[in-house]
Write a protein that holds these residues in place. Structure first.
Motif, mmCIF file in Angstrom:
data_model
loop_
_atom_site.group_PDB
_atom_site.id
_atom_site.type_symbol
_atom_site.label_atom_id
_atom_site.label_comp_id
_atom_site.label_asym_id
_atom_site.label_seq_id
_atom_site.Cartn_x
_atom_site.Cartn_y
_atom_site.Cartn_z
ATOM 1 N N PRO A 172 0.806 -1.225 0.000
ATOM 2 C CA PRO A 172 0.000 0.000 0.000
ATOM 3 C C PRO A 172 0.839 1.276 0.000
ATOM 4 O O PRO A 172 0.439 2.280 -0.571
ATOM 5 C CB PRO A 172 -0.823 -0.108 1.285
ATOM 6 N N SER A 173 2.024 1.240 0.612
ATOM 7 C CA SER A 173 2.843 2.458 0.603
ATOM 8 C C SER A 173 3.355 2.747 -0.799
ATOM 9 O O SER A 173 3.420 3.911 -1.215
ATOM 10 C CB SER A 173 4.005 2.343 1.590
ATOM 11 N N ALA B 53 1.746 1.778 -3.534
ATOM 12 C CA ALA B 53 0.550 2.140 -4.289
ATOM 13 C C ALA B 53 0.134 3.580 -4.019
ATOM 14 O O ALA B 53 -0.416 4.248 -4.901
ATOM 15 C CB ALA B 53 -0.595 1.193 -3.952
ATOM 16 N N THR B 54 0.412 4.083 -2.833
ATOM 17 C CA THR B 54 0.079 5.470 -2.519
ATOM 18 C C THR B 54 0.814 6.422 -3.448
ATOM 19 O O THR B 54 0.249 7.412 -3.916
ATOM 20 C CB THR B 54 0.434 5.790 -1.048
ATOM 21 N N VAL B 55 2.060 6.095 -3.771
ATOM 22 C CA VAL B 55 2.836 6.924 -4.697
ATOM 23 C C VAL B 55 2.217 6.868 -6.083
ATOM 24 O O VAL B 55 2.086 7.884 -6.763
ATOM 25 C CB VAL B 55 4.311 6.455 -4.730
ATOM 26 N N VAL B 56 1.793 5.676 -6.509
ATOM 27 C CA VAL B 56 1.201 5.515 -7.838
ATOM 28 C C VAL B 56 -0.126 6.256 -7.933
ATOM 29 O O VAL B 56 -0.415 6.917 -8.926
ATOM 30 C CB VAL B 56 1.008 4.018 -8.159
ATOM 31 N N MET C 200 -5.265 3.933 0.066
ATOM 32 C CA MET C 200 -3.996 3.208 0.151
ATOM 33 C C MET C 200 -3.246 3.588 1.420
ATOM 34 O O MET C 200 -2.603 2.749 2.042
ATOM 35 C CB MET C 200 -3.132 3.486 -1.075
ATOM 36 N N TYR C 201 -3.334 4.848 1.815
ATOM 37 C CA TYR C 201 -2.687 5.283 3.049
ATOM 38 C C TYR C 201 -3.335 4.593 4.248
ATOM 39 O O TYR C 201 -2.647 4.138 5.153
ATOM 40 C CB TYR C 201 -2.766 6.804 3.179
ATOM 41 N N LEU C 202 -4.646 4.481 4.235
ATOM 42 C CA LEU C 202 -5.349 3.774 5.294
ATOM 43 C C LEU C 202 -4.945 2.296 5.315
ATOM 44 O O LEU C 202 -4.708 1.719 6.376
ATOM 45 C CB LEU C 202 -6.862 3.914 5.122
ATOM 46 N N ALA C 203 -4.852 1.678 4.130
ATOM 47 C CA ALA C 203 -4.414 0.284 4.050
ATOM 48 C C ALA C 203 -2.993 0.130 4.579
ATOM 49 O O ALA C 203 -2.665 -0.865 5.232
ATOM 50 C CB ALA C 203 -4.505 -0.212 2.611
ATOM 51 N N SER D 22 0.543 -1.931 8.512
ATOM 52 C CA SER D 22 1.703 -1.734 9.385
ATOM 53 C C SER D 22 1.407 -2.166 10.811
ATOM 54 O O SER D 22 2.246 -2.781 11.476
ATOM 55 C CB SER D 22 2.140 -0.271 9.373
ATOM 56 N N ILE D 23 0.208 -1.870 11.281
ATOM 57 C CA ILE D 23 -0.176 -2.294 12.629
ATOM 58 C C ILE D 23 -0.252 -3.816 12.693
ATOM 59 O O ILE D 23 0.246 -4.434 13.636
ATOM 60 C CB ILE D 23 -1.513 -1.632 13.053
ATOM 61 N N TRP D 24 -0.826 -4.435 11.664
ATOM 62 C CA TRP D 24 -0.922 -5.899 11.654
ATOM 63 C C TRP D 24 0.472 -6.523 11.578
ATOM 64 O O TRP D 24 0.755 -7.531 12.230
ATOM 65 C CB TRP D 24 -1.794 -6.379 10.505
ATOM 66 N N LEU D 25 1.375 -5.937 10.807
ATOM 67 C CA LEU D 25 2.744 -6.444 10.719
ATOM 68 C C LEU D 25 3.449 -6.326 12.069
ATOM 69 O O LEU D 25 4.189 -7.228 12.474
ATOM 70 C CB LEU D 25 3.508 -5.686 9.638
ATOM 71 N N LEU D 26 3.197 -5.252 12.785
ATOM 72 C CA LEU D 26 3.765 -5.089 14.126
ATOM 73 C C LEU D 26 3.243 -6.185 15.054
ATOM 74 O O LEU D 26 4.002 -6.769 15.835
ATOM 75 C CB LEU D 26 3.430 -3.703 14.687
#
Length: 103
Positions: free
Chosen positions: A53-54, A56-59, A70-73, A78-82
């Motif tokens: 998603p990070s 994709a945010t640029v795209v 995409m920023y929300l995703a 990121s929270i889930w990865l943590l």
């Protein structure tokens, strides 16, 4: 005026060194994250939960609503990865361990 010029030059050097340090830390950070995911019995591909998603945010930056989604995703991923990084490792061998005698 001379002191202001010196301070600006010093600040520029600090910014450049910080950028190089950040770039130098990308590969080791990814390696440690993948190893941690392997310790919990998960594939390193789980990193895409936050990286995808990070990127994709640029795209999608030209389309504000998609960039916002995409920023929300990215935040949720990121929270889930943590959370995945904080889980205890699997006891004993897992699917990502090297079989004994091959290393």
């Amino acid at each position: 005026a001379q002191n202001d010029d010196d301070a600006a030059a010093g600040g520029g050097i600090v910014i450049i060194l910080g950028m190089f340090l950040g770039l130098a830390m990308i590969v080791p950070s990814l390696a440690v994250s993948v190893r941690r995911l392997h310790d919990t019995g998960r594939s390193g591909w789980w990193l895409w939960i936050a990286i995808g998603p990070s990127l994709a945010t640029v795209v999608f930056a030209v389309i504000p609503i998609l960039a916002g989604l995409m920023y929300l995703a990215y935040i949720v991923g990121s929270i889930w990865l943590l959370v995945l990084h904080c889980l205890p490792g699997t006891p004993g061998p897992n699917a990502f361990d090297v079989p004994s005698g091959t290393a």
